[in-house]
Motif scaffolding. Structure first.
Motif, PDB file in Angstrom:
ATOM      1  N   PRO A  35       0.823  -1.207   0.000  1.00  0.00           N
ATOM      2  CA  PRO A  35       0.000   0.000   0.000  1.00  0.00           C
ATOM      3  C   PRO A  35       0.856   1.255   0.000  1.00  0.00           C
ATOM      4  CG  PRO A  35       0.160  -0.879   2.219  1.00  0.00           C
ATOM      5  CD  PRO A  35       0.831  -1.866   1.315  1.00  0.00           C
ATOM      6  N   ALA A  36       0.247   2.351  -0.365  1.00  0.00           N
ATOM      7  CA  ALA A  36       0.962   3.619  -0.353  1.00  0.00           C
ATOM      8  C   ALA A  36       1.385   3.974   1.066  1.00  0.00           C
ATOM      9  CB  ALA A  36       0.069   4.721  -0.930  1.00  0.00           C
ATOM     10  N   GLU A  37       2.490   4.666   1.159  1.00  0.00           N
ATOM     11  CA  GLU A  37       2.977   5.080   2.478  1.00  0.00           C
ATOM     12  C   GLU A  37       2.000   6.027   3.165  1.00  0.00           C
ATOM     13  OE1 GLU A  37       5.667   4.201   4.337  1.00  0.00           O
ATOM     14  OE2 GLU A  37       5.859   2.622   2.843  1.00  0.00           O
ATOM     15  N   SER A  38       1.074   6.592   2.394  1.00  0.00           N
ATOM     16  CA  SER A  38       0.118   7.535   2.984  1.00  0.00           C
ATOM     17  C   SER A  38      -0.938   6.848   3.836  1.00  0.00           C
ATOM     18  CB  SER A  38      -0.566   8.354   1.891  1.00  0.00           C
ATOM     19  OG  SER A  38      -1.191   7.510   0.950  1.00  0.00           O
ATOM     20  N   LEU A  39      -1.080   5.522   3.714  1.00  0.00           N
ATOM     21  CA  LEU A  39      -2.038   4.830   4.575  1.00  0.00           C
ATOM     22  C   LEU A  39      -1.597   4.977   6.028  1.00  0.00           C
ATOM     23  CD1 LEU A  39      -2.884   1.440   2.804  1.00  0.00           C
ATOM     24  CD2 LEU A  39      -4.404   3.385   3.179  1.00  0.00           C
ATOM     25  N   VAL A  53      -5.384   9.918   2.930  1.00  0.00           N
ATOM     26  CA  VAL A  53      -6.197   9.064   2.074  1.00  0.00           C
ATOM     27  C   VAL A  53      -7.684   9.222   2.360  1.00  0.00           C
ATOM     28  CG1 VAL A  53      -6.614   6.700   1.307  1.00  0.00           C
ATOM     29  CG2 VAL A  53      -4.298   7.417   1.944  1.00  0.00           C
ATOM     30  N   HIS A  54      -8.082   9.059   3.619  1.00  0.00           N
ATOM     31  CA  HIS A  54      -9.512   9.074   3.958  1.00  0.00           C
ATOM     32  C   HIS A  54      -9.857  10.068   5.065  1.00  0.00           C
ATOM     33  CE1 HIS A  54      -9.740   5.601   1.416  1.00  0.00           C
ATOM     34  NE2 HIS A  54      -9.058   4.833   2.234  1.00  0.00           N
ATOM     35  N   ILE A  58     -11.357   6.318  11.243  1.00  0.00           N
ATOM     36  CA  ILE A  58     -12.476   5.729  11.982  1.00  0.00           C
ATOM     37  C   ILE A  58     -13.796   6.344  11.536  1.00  0.00           C
ATOM     38  CG2 ILE A  58     -13.553   5.550  14.259  1.00  0.00           C
ATOM     39  CD1 ILE A  58     -10.801   5.060  15.424  1.00  0.00           C
ATOM     40  N   THR A  59     -13.822   7.658  11.403  1.00  0.00           N
ATOM     41  CA  THR A  59     -15.034   8.320  10.923  1.00  0.00           C
ATOM     42  C   THR A  59     -15.396   7.825   9.528  1.00  0.00           C
ATOM     43  OG1 THR A  59     -14.572  10.295  12.234  1.00  0.00           O
ATOM     44  CG2 THR A  59     -16.082  10.549  10.383  1.00  0.00           C
ATOM     45  N   PHE A  60     -14.393   7.698   8.664  1.00  0.00           N
ATOM     46  CA  PHE A  60     -14.630   7.216   7.304  1.00  0.00           C
ATOM     47  C   PHE A  60     -15.240   5.823   7.324  1.00  0.00           C
ATOM     48  CE2 PHE A  60     -13.573   4.977   3.465  1.00  0.00           C
ATOM     49  CZ  PHE A  60     -13.793   5.905   2.459  1.00  0.00           C
ATOM     50  N   ARG A  61     -14.664   4.904   8.125  1.00  0.00           N
ATOM     51  CA  ARG A  61     -15.159   3.526   8.152  1.00  0.00           C
ATOM     52  C   ARG A  61     -16.580   3.470   8.712  1.00  0.00           C
ATOM     53  NH1 ARG A  61     -13.433  -1.954   8.058  1.00  0.00           N
ATOM     54  NH2 ARG A  61     -11.903  -1.191   6.560  1.00  0.00           N
ATOM     55  N   LEU A 111       1.124  -1.809  11.823  1.00  0.00           N
ATOM     56  CA  LEU A 111      -0.030  -2.167  11.010  1.00  0.00           C
ATOM     57  C   LEU A 111      -0.611  -0.935  10.325  1.00  0.00           C
ATOM     58  CD1 LEU A 111      -2.111  -4.751  13.089  1.00  0.00           C
ATOM     59  CD2 LEU A 111      -1.172  -5.098  10.804  1.00  0.00           C
ATOM     60  N   ARG A 112      -0.646  -0.974   8.996  1.00  0.00           N
ATOM     61  CA  ARG A 112      -1.310   0.090   8.241  1.00  0.00           C
ATOM     62  C   ARG A 112      -2.730  -0.353   7.921  1.00  0.00           C
ATOM     63  NH1 ARG A 112       1.769   4.275   6.776  1.00  0.00           N
ATOM     64  NH2 ARG A 112       4.032   4.038   6.991  1.00  0.00           N
ATOM     65  N   TRP A 113      -3.655   0.599   7.954  1.00  0.00           N
ATOM     66  CA  TRP A 113      -5.074   0.285   7.806  1.00  0.00           C
ATOM     67  C   TRP A 113      -5.693   1.091   6.675  1.00  0.00           C
ATOM     68  CZ3 TRP A 113      -9.700   2.582  10.732  1.00  0.00           C
ATOM     69  CH2 TRP A 113     -10.848   1.798  10.534  1.00  0.00           C
ATOM     70  N   ASP A 114      -6.329   0.384   5.747  1.00  0.00           N
ATOM     71  CA  ASP A 114      -7.080   1.035   4.687  1.00  0.00           C
ATOM     72  C   ASP A 114      -8.554   0.971   5.065  1.00  0.00           C
ATOM     73  OD1 ASP A 114      -8.330   1.950   2.422  1.00  0.00           O
ATOM     74  OD2 ASP A 114      -7.163   0.728   1.027  1.00  0.00           O
TER      75      ASP A 114
END
Length: 248
Positions: A35-39, A53-54, A58-61, A111-114
Motif C-alpha cells: 500500500p501507499a505510504e500515505s495509509l 487518504v480518507h 475511523i469516521t470514514f469507516r 499495522l497500516r489500515w485502509d
C-alpha cells in the motif's frame, strides 16, 4: 496436553491463506502490491491523526458501514465497524498462534489500515517480528495494544457502552476460534484445533473478557448486544443475548 511444533514465521505468513480472507494478513515485505505510504498506521488512527487518504479513518469507516447497512443510528454502524476490525485482529493473531505456534508482533505502529478496503486488503503488516504464541502474548498484542485504545476512541465519539464493546471483543474472538476449529477438523489438523481451543479458553479468563459471555467448547453466548438487530431487515446474531429482536 497439546504438543506443539513451532514453525518459523515466513515473510508472507502463507499458512494463513488457507483459512480464508478474514484470517489473511498482508505483509508489505511479502508482496509486490504494497500500500501507499500515505495509509495510516493503527497507532495514528487510535490517536485521532488525520490521513491523506480518507481523512479520519475511523469516521470514514463508520460512515461507510452506515451507508452499506442503511443504519438508522450512527452508533449501530460504529458497533458493527468495531466488530469487524476486532475480528480481523483476533483472526490474524489467533490463526498464527494456532498454525505456527508463534504470532507476529501486531504493534499498532506496524499495522497500516485502509479504512475503505475489505479483508484481506484492509490490514498491512510492515514488518514480521516473531513473538511467542501464548495467550498472555495474544492478550498483550490484541487486547491491550489495540482494543483498549480503539474502545476508548469509540466510547468518546459514539457513546458506545463499555459492555457492548467488550462483548464485541469476546464475540469476535469466539467467532475466529470457531472458524479455525472448523477448518482444522475438516483438514485433519487436530493439533491446530486443540491449540486454538486452549488459547481461546485461556484468553476468556482475562479480566476484560471473562464477563463478556459464556464459552462452551466453541459455542459462545454473549451478555450484550452489538445493535445489529436495529438495522433494517437485520435480526439477532447467533451469539446474541437476545433470542429474538427486542420490540421497538
Amino acid at each position: 496436553m497439546v504438543l506443539l511444533l513451532l514453525v518459523d514465521l515466513d515473510p508472507d505468513l502463507t499458512a494463513l491463506r488457507s483459512l480464508g480472507g478474514f484470517f489473511v494478513l498482508r505483509t508489505v515485505a511479502g508482496t509486490a502490491h504494497a500500500p501507499a505510504e500515505s495509509l495510516p498506521t493503527l497507532a495514528q488512527t487510535y490517536a485521532g491523526a488525520a490521513s491523506d487518504v480518507h481523512g479520519d479513518p475511523i469516521t470514514f469507516r463508520v460512515r461507510k458501514v452506515a451507508t452499506a447497512l442503511r443504519a438508522p443510528e450512527v452508533r449501530i454502524a460504529a458497533s458493527v465497524a468495531h466488530l469487524g476490525l476486532t475480528a480481523r485482529l483476533w483472526s490474524a493473531a489467533l490463526g498464527c498462534a494456532a498454525l505456527y505456534g508463534r504470532t507476529p508482533d501486531l504493534d499498532p505502529r506496524l499495522l497500516r489500515w485502509d479504512a475503505d478496503a475489505a479483508a484481506p486488503d484492509d490490514l498491512w503488516l510492515t514488518e514480521v517480528r516473531p513473538l511467542p504464541g501464548d495467550a498472555t502474548t495474544l492478550a498483550d498484542i490484541v487486547l491491550h495494544g489495540h482494543l483498549e485504545p480503539l474502545a476508548a476512541t469509540l466510547r468518546d465519539r459514539y457513546r458506545l457502552a463499555q459492555g457492548l464493546l467488550w462483548g464485541n471483543a469476546g464475540s469476535a474472538l469466539a467467532g475466529a476460534a470457531r472458524e479455525l476449529d472448523r477448518w482444522a477438523r475438516a483438514n485433519d489438523r487436530t493439533d491446530t484445533a486443540a491449540r486454538a481451543r486452549t488459547l481461546t479458553a485461556e484468553l476468556f479468563t482475562h479480566p476484560l473478557l471473562r464477563e463478556t459471555g459464556t464459552l462452551t467448547g466453541t459455542a459462545f453466548r454473549r451478555r450484550s448486544c452489538c445493535l445489529y438487530y436495529r438495522v433494517p431487515g437485520g435480526g439477532v446474531c447467533g451469539d446474541c443475548c437476545f433470542p429474538r429482536p427486542p420490540a421497538a
